[in-house]
Scaffold this motif. Structure first.
Motif, PDB file in Angstrom:
ATOM      1  N   LEU A   5       5.541   0.064  -1.581  1.00 32.98           N
ATOM      2  CA  LEU A   5       4.496  -0.623  -0.808  1.00 32.98           C
ATOM      3  C   LEU A   5       3.089  -0.209  -1.225  1.00 32.98           C
ATOM      4  N   MET A  20       8.324  -1.954   7.228  1.00 32.12           N
ATOM      5  CA  MET A  20       8.422  -2.631   5.933  1.00 32.12           C
ATOM      6  C   MET A  20       9.319  -1.861   4.971  1.00 32.12           C
ATOM      7  N   VAL A  74      10.362  -8.333   3.329  1.00 32.23           N
ATOM      8  CA  VAL A  74       9.968  -7.524   2.188  1.00 32.23           C
ATOM      9  C   VAL A  74      11.073  -7.632   1.140  1.00 32.23           C
ATOM     10  N   VAL A  93       8.284  -7.534   7.549  1.00 26.49           N
ATOM     11  CA  VAL A  93       6.833  -7.616   7.649  1.00 26.49           C
ATOM     12  C   VAL A  93       6.481  -7.798   9.127  1.00 26.49           C
ATOM     13  N   ARG A 121       4.419   0.472   8.439  1.00 27.71           N
ATOM     14  CA  ARG A 121       4.943   0.861   7.135  1.00 27.71           C
ATOM     15  C   ARG A 121       6.419   1.242   7.217  1.00 27.71           C
ATOM     16  N   GLN A 123       3.640   8.541   3.408  1.00 25.80           N
ATOM     17  CA  GLN A 123       4.517   8.438   2.231  1.00 25.80           C
ATOM     18  C   GLN A 123       5.955   8.396   2.681  1.00 25.80           C
ATOM     19  N   VAL A 177       0.433 -11.151   9.500  1.00 29.94           N
ATOM     20  CA  VAL A 177      -0.450 -10.094   9.012  1.00 29.94           C
ATOM     21  C   VAL A 177      -1.044 -10.561   7.677  1.00 29.94           C
ATOM     22  N   ASP A 178      -2.276 -10.123   7.420  1.00 27.56           N
ATOM     23  CA  ASP A 178      -2.938 -10.490   6.165  1.00 27.56           C
ATOM     24  C   ASP A 178      -2.468  -9.542   5.062  1.00 27.56           C
ATOM     25  N   LEU A 179      -1.702 -10.071   4.109  1.00 19.98           N
ATOM     26  CA  LEU A 179      -1.110  -9.212   3.074  1.00 19.98           C
ATOM     27  C   LEU A 179      -2.153  -8.656   2.109  1.00 19.98           C
ATOM     28  N   ASP A 180      -3.355  -9.233   2.141  1.00 25.16           N
ATOM     29  CA  ASP A 180      -4.432  -8.666   1.322  1.00 25.16           C
ATOM     30  C   ASP A 180      -5.110  -7.497   2.012  1.00 25.16           C
ATOM     31  N   LYS A 212       8.631 -13.344   6.313  1.00 21.84           N
ATOM     32  CA  LYS A 212       8.400 -12.007   6.886  1.00 21.84           C
ATOM     33  C   LYS A 212       9.395 -11.000   6.332  1.00 21.84           C
ATOM     34  N   TRP A 218      -2.731   0.424   4.830  1.00 19.48           N
ATOM     35  CA  TRP A 218      -2.637   1.629   4.007  1.00 19.48           C
ATOM     36  C   TRP A 218      -3.251   1.421   2.624  1.00 19.48           C
ATOM     37  N   VAL A 219      -3.473   0.165   2.265  1.00 24.55           N
ATOM     38  CA  VAL A 219      -4.132  -0.098   0.996  1.00 24.55           C
ATOM     39  C   VAL A 219      -5.639   0.097   1.139  1.00 24.55           C
TER      40      VAL A 219
END
Lengths: 328, 328
Positions: free
Chosen positions: A315, B272, A278, B278, B269, B328, B313-316, A276, B320-321
């Motif tokens: 990110l 991270m 980054v 994460v 965000r 920002q 969390v699913d990193l895929d 977990k 925000w992706v």
């Protein structure tokens, strides 16, 4: 030897109020994958997001101690070292200039000016950086803080290891991502002083070819110095420093773990999923070596420390989102 | 009251060897944004990736203590509680069944079976989950471990707060993401016992409308119970439990912080980027409330604890992706 455990101990006393004692974390899942006990030192949680704050604080605070009338400090780096020197100068109430190449992303510039440093733009070439930095030093009298070839910086980075051996007193080995060699030499010196039976291994990006130079105890790199083509922008410097290299030859294992970009990305992802945490690609290199590369390490080494050296990553540009990979 | 500080203390003694004492981390940048001192309790680094391991261990270990011939435990949850009960049962060498709806992603199923639990599929409705769980319990004699409406679970979650007050002894307030209320009630009970002047605030997803029920000390939610439409899958339960709600009415502030999905994403965000942690959306809710929502809190409250409740969390699928956002 210009850096010993004494300098590392003095550095810790000097800087400890200004840095985080970063936690050490573990993961049974990663231990099972590695077949060893892994201990992760979370320098990604360090002030400014990377271990660089330690060395910068030590070097900048020493500049102030030794020159009470100091005109300040100057360095060239758009990355973690630039932020770290700006942070250290702010802590010491010293003036600071940071030289960055034109085109440096605004977020990086903001991080530096956010600490009150003066930003100076140069052409995007190693020579222009050096020249601009030297010009500022001679015009202002500011002291140049080199990112790695500086004994005070090395001593500061060595405090990673003095903390680590205190937190986990029986490590058999430590894996360190290497670039110029400031962190690795600091950790190696501190480890020799505090736990000589613990081995220190460098983890390099493909293309650095450090093992050949270590084995021959001779600088085998081609000149002029160049950058390695890797996504790990924190460890692009191919050659170790003139001051760091002899220490590395004396104190670290000549076996070097070499990691490709895809392997670093897998390491970053393992870190985010399992720890977990980054981390940036340089840290991912060490995670990959620890989790996937242990077949190359003596089975008698059971407890392995891993340096998560920094966490400053964009990110919006996580590499598995922008590349066709299959790290599931 | 069926949970007091005594039960929390007993829980800590019972479970502490099986859980992590999670670090508390800070960020000067987030402090500056919040205008307060923020202390983040990193339960995302907890065993199984979420605080749920605490409550599950306490409840499962007590089952074993009280029934040496126990047939094991059963629960229904495809998420953090399911993993946590499977982990706890493995620690206690008890049999375990976890009921999950058909269509649960393989990665979640693997996490549960990885701890040796028996996976049972049901129809994807709340009623089918409950019925299947009850059927297994009656057929096998396994004890049902409810995710929140269980005093032993609450006492286990309360150990978050007993650690936290030990690590940061002068907190003025704690922000807790809330769903069924097990964690919040456990933290509230422990805080009342250890530091009664520290206020406990719930952070909810939009649509939960907890404040109205707290103010009236009466369950104002519509029936039948429903799920909230939110990306934070760990906190979708609208109604707090029959056992947790009275504790919440007695011990937490009636003021509730309400967070939208976009705000949770911003919180994720920020976590991270600034904390290098994460976290899942539920944690992002608490981060957002702490960093952006402090105008709603009494200015005399200076030191605020924030629970980063989980990191699964699913990193895929980082939001925000996959969404058109401008964080920002």
């Amino acid at each position: 030897m210009a850096v010993t455990i004494s300098e590392v101990r003095a550095a810790y006393i000097r800087i400890h109020k200004w840095i985080h004692k970063t936690p050490v974390i573990t993961s049974q899942t990663l231990d099972a994958m590695a077949g060893r006990e892994l201990y992760f030192k979370t320098e990604n949680l360090q002030k400014t997001g990377a271990f660089k704050a330690r060395g910068a604080c030590n070097a900048v605070f020493m500049e102030k101690e030794q020159n009470p009338q100091s005109a300040g400090v100057v360095t060239h780096s758009s990355g973690n070292h630039g932020q770290a020197v700006a942070y250290a100068a702010k802590c010491a109430s010293l003036k600071c200039s940071v030289v960055v190449p034109k085109g440096t992303p605004k977020v990086k510039c903001d991080a530096i000016t956010g600490y009150g440093a003066n930003l100076v733009f140069c052409e995007p070439s190693p020579q222009s950086r050096k020249d601009t930095c030297a010009k500022i030093a001679s015009e202002t009298g500011q002291a140049i803080i080199h990112p790695f070839d500086n004994y005070n910086v090395m001593a500061g980075q060595g405090t990673i290891a003095s903390e680590f051996h205190d937190q986990v007193p029986d490590l058999d080995a430590i894996l360190v991502p290497i670039s110029g060699g400031g962190m690795t030499s600091g950790i190696a010196v501190a480890t020799r002083g505090l736990r000589p039976q613990c081995k220190v291994y460098a983890v390099e990006p493909l293309g650095k070819d450090l093992q050949r130079s270590l084995e021959q105890k001779c600088r085998m790199w081609p000149n002029p110095p160049q950058f390695i083509d890797t996504i790990a922008d924190a460890i692009r410097t191919q050659q170790c420093g003139d001051l760091t290299f002899p220490i590395l030859c004396d104190y670290i294992e000549s076996k070097v773990f070499t990691v490709t970009d895809d392997q670093m990305i897998e390491g970053m992802r393992l870190s985010m999923e399992r720890l977990k945490m980054v981390v940036e690609a340089a840290s991912g290199a060490a995670v990959y070596a620890a989790v996937r590369g242990m077949s190359e390490m003596d089975p008698s080494i059971r407890k392995v420390g891993v340096i998560l050296c920094g966490g400053n990553v964009d990110l919006d540009m996580l590499p598995w989102v922008n590349r066709s990979t299959s790290y599931q």
